[in-house]
Design a protein around this motif. Structure first.
Motif: not given
Length: 400
Positions: A198-226
């Motif tokens: 089988p072809t190895v499929k690596h798990r999807s991940a953010l590897l760019d620091p700026s993209a990680v920062g954007e994710l963390l800010r989005s999490v802080e503003h997540y409006s779903g369940n606490q």
């Protein structure tokens, strides 16, 4: 005088059982109801014995004589036909009760007793279902081609990784059968090169620091369940598998020592794992404690505190935030941490691997590493949390 078929067919029942002799100990027993049963009488070790051969006409005259001759040869070899028949029946029953499926289920029961994780047991039972074409066959008689045929059926559905895992599971079952005296060899040993890789499929991940920062800010503003938001806040800092965080309980957390002690039964590699807790993580846990403490799961399910957060909750939240499964998964955050920590050049690869709970196969080296890298791991976890905070605030990679 030897019997003849015509004479046998003419025999009728009488008030009592009577016998009609053939030759060399073979005779026919005729019952009042007209049934005719072949018997062979012989003498062994000074005792008269007899053995049933079968019912006429199901067993004809020629077949009865062949069975008698076979029994006579056993006697000449010093064997007792009655004992040999009992042994053959026991062997047949033993083989019948030791199909591949029977042995596989016994092996899975052993996995349960050995304390393997529930998810591992579920996967093992699922793989056994995939191997249903060979499940009813005697484990001692299965040939490589028969096993390969079952694996190729899985491959034909495009399930190359499932076929590979099924071969591996089957191999473990066969080795268990050999160890318990129910098979002579593992027929899957010759099949390693016969399956599509089988072809190895690596798990999807953010590897760019700026993209990680954007994710963390989005999490802080997540409006779903606490609780979902708290899970997404904690996970990047801890480097654990999502299931390990979901099932964490408050009695595993020590704020005094700043350690989360995960028991072996919850870990993938069945080795207890200690996670250093940074100041940021301790603060998040303090906030969470007000919501779900002081006992039970730190991240309980929405509808009941008796169960942990659902397996897909975090990934579903990422999808609602706009991240596709090709961009980001909860498990992929481990890859994010591993990649960035290695690229920083500040930490040893062994300390990073130990933090990811990747168990060293060398038992002596594993014990050494556990103590040798603890202080480094404590420093690394704090540096990692500080770095994530910096990314969240600035939205771009900072000098490592």
């Amino acid at each position: 005088m030897a019997l003849r078929d015509l004479e046998i067919r003419a025999l009728v029942g009488r008030d009592r059982i009577y016998k009609k002799a053939d030759e060399r100990g073979l005779y026919l027993e005729v019952h009042p109801n007209g049934s005719k049963l072949w018997r062979f009488k012989y003498r062994l070790a000074g005792k008269d014995k007899r053995i049933a051969i079968g019912r006429y006409p199901d067993v004809g005259l020629a077949d009865a004589r062949r069975a008698r001759d076979d029994a006579r040869r056993q006697i000449q070899d010093g064997l007792d036909p009655v004992s040999e028949r009992k042994r053959d029946k026991l062997v047949a029953a033993y083989r019948g009760a030791n199909s591949f499926g029977d042995v596989a289920r016994e092996y899975i029961d052993k996995m349960v007793k050995d304390g393997l994780a529930d998810v591992t047991i579920v996967k093992a039972n699922w793989i056994l279902d995939q191997l249903s074409p060979i499940a009813s066959l005697p484990v001692s008689e299965l040939k490589p081609l028969e096993v390969l045929s079952a694996l190729k059926r899985i491959e034909a559905r495009g399930k190359y990784e499932t076929a590979r895992r099924s071969r591996s599971f089957a191999s473990r079952v066969f080795r268990y059968a050999v160890a318990t005296g129910r098979a002579e060899a593992d027929p899957t040993a010759v099949l390693k090169g016969a399956l599509i890789v089988p072809t190895v499929k690596h798990r999807s991940a953010l590897l760019d620091p700026s993209a990680v920062g954007e994710l963390l800010r989005s999490v802080e503003h997540y409006s779903g369940n606490q609780l979902t938001r708290m899970a997404m806040r904690l996970l990047p800092h801890l480097m654990v598998r999502p299931g390990e965080l979901r099932k964490a309980t408050w009695d595993e957390i020590s704020a005094e020592t700043a350690i989360w002690a995960i028991p072996a039964e919850r870990m993938k590699m069945r080795q207890a794992h200690a996670v250093p807790l940074s100041r940021q993580v301790l603060q998040m846990l303090s906030e969470l404690h007000e919501l779900t403490g002081p006992s039970g799961y730190i991240l309980p399910a929405f509808h009941t505190s008796r169960r942990p957060l659902s397996e897909n909750t975090i990934n579903q939240a990422f999808r609602r935030m706009g991240y596709s499964s090709e961009e980001l998964t909860a498990h992929g955050l481990r890859t994010t941490a591993s990649t960035m920590l290695n690229e920083s050049g500040k930490w040893s690869a062994d300390a990073i691997e130990r933090s990811l709970a990747h168990v060293d196969r060398d038992a002596i080296r594993r014990i050494y590493n556990r103590s040798q890298y603890w202080n480094e791991r404590v420093d690394m976890y704090q540096w990692w949390s500080d770095y994530l905070d910096a990314l969240k605030l600035q939205g771009k990679g900072l000098p490592m």
